[in-house]
Design an enzyme around this catalytic site. Sequence first.
Site, PDB file in Angstrom:
ATOM      1  CB  ALA A 261      80.264  64.231  36.396  1.00  0.00           C
TER       2      ALA A 261
ATOM      3  CB  CYS B  72      79.726  72.084  27.434  1.00  0.00           C
ATOM      4  SG  CYS B  72      80.135  70.559  28.467  1.00  0.00           S
TER       5      CYS B  72
HETATM    6  N1  PLP Z   1      82.977  68.345  35.218  1.00  0.00           N
HETATM    7  C1  PLP Z   1      83.915  68.357  34.129  1.00  0.00           C
HETATM    8  C2  PLP Z   1      85.181  68.780  34.370  1.00  0.00           C
HETATM    9  C3  PLP Z   1      83.649  67.957  32.854  1.00  0.00           C
HETATM   10  O1  PLP Z   1      84.845  67.904  32.041  1.00  0.00           O
HETATM   11  C4  PLP Z   1      82.314  67.218  32.774  1.00  0.00           C
HETATM   12  C5  PLP Z   1      82.129  66.609  31.308  1.00  0.00           C
HETATM   13  O2  PLP Z   1      82.657  67.581  30.238  1.00  0.00           O
HETATM   14  C6  PLP Z   1      81.537  67.212  33.371  1.00  0.00           C
HETATM   15  C7  PLP Z   1      81.664  67.776  34.891  1.00  0.00           C
HETATM   16  C8  PLP Z   1      80.233  66.625  33.267  1.00  0.00           C
HETATM   17  O3  PLP Z   1      80.327  65.375  33.136  1.00  0.00           O
HETATM   18  P1  PLP Z   1      79.134  64.172  32.681  1.00  0.00           P
HETATM   19  O4  PLP Z   1      79.202  64.162  31.217  1.00  0.00           O
HETATM   20  O5  PLP Z   1      79.319  62.903  33.274  1.00  0.00           O
HETATM   21  O6  PLP Z   1      77.819  64.866  33.253  1.00  0.00           O
END
Ligand code: PLP
Length: 357
Positions: A72, A304
């Site tokens: 994402a 994160c």
């Molecule tokens: N957006 C949200 C709300 C998320 O919770 C996360 C992951 O923690 C991401 C974006 C990023 O996703 P990805 O791990 O696929 O890069």
Amino acid sequence: MIYLDYQATTPLAPEAREEMLRWLGGPEGDGFGNPHSAHRLGRAAAAAVERARDRVAALFPAGGRVIFTGSATEAINLAMRGTRRKGAIAVSAIEHAAVLDTAQALGRAHILPVDAQGFVQSDTPLPSDSAMVCVMQVNNEIGAVQDSVHWAKRARAAGALFLSDAVQAAGKLPVAPADMIVVSAHKLYGPKGIGALWLADGVELDAQITGGGQEGGLRSGTLSPALCAGFGAAAKLALARQAEDAAHIAKLWARARALFADWQLNGPQDARWHGNLNIRRDGLDVARLMSDCRDIAFSAGSACASGSGRPSHVLRAIGLTDAQAKSSIRLGFGRYITMESLEAAAAAINDAASQQG
Ligand code: PLP
């Protein structure tokens, strides 16, 4: 180990794993073809990718196309960096770092404040030169569910594109309409290493990765049929089980609220994804709690921000002090958690927390 960190990632659904095995390929199998090759093996892999694309597309409103990406985060970068529109990128204060940091890195971030529940007030002004508005559908730390329909309208009225981070919503709630929508397989019981950007018809972007011209020229690089197939199977399953999963989570939420009745709730009570329980206890030493409860996987703040030592930007944005943010924990539950395991985890966490006085 009791896993209570469903916002960080979800276990791979056995149905998705099964579907992936066929496309991992080995010298004896025929599942290792490059989906961009013209021969029979390649065409079979390409058909698996397209079947997966259709299944992932079913998560979204009609009238758009799915671009597979590696995560994402990559999809968000493609959307924000690839837009041809110039001007401010208005982002809510509680967006994921992938959105906030990218808008900042582009030097175009305009932060939309949130209230004590995590909601952007509906009449919050947008900059007159807005090119893009990003208000996530479900927040990953406090579960707040924003009025995405309203924000899509506000963005359109301001002449901006609406980018919706639906990573925590997809497969759980109907994904709200937007110009661009981002999802991630590993948050809906699919594999890690694949995400998608959905583009409404008519939205054009410039590629950020050039090369072989895959994904309609927008994201060059050989796709993994196994990851695509796992994502597709997980999406199909999530849609088929949406009501059942939601009913299970509603029961877990009600029980969890009772089990943690003497903790303070961070974020909203009702307009919330109820698979997320973010709670605090004044003076709690979260590092010590986590060490005392080593057999329970849960999170301090967002996955994160965990380990960075910085208090969560989301908890700060809803008005918590540094001390309150640092005494907060996030419990995330979902499809594979039983009531018994939730109760056992709550007993251990409550016991360890009360030993701190
Ligand atoms: N957006 C949200 C709300 C998320 O919770 C996360 C992951 O923690 C991401 C974006 C990023 O996703 P990805 O791990 O696929 O890069």
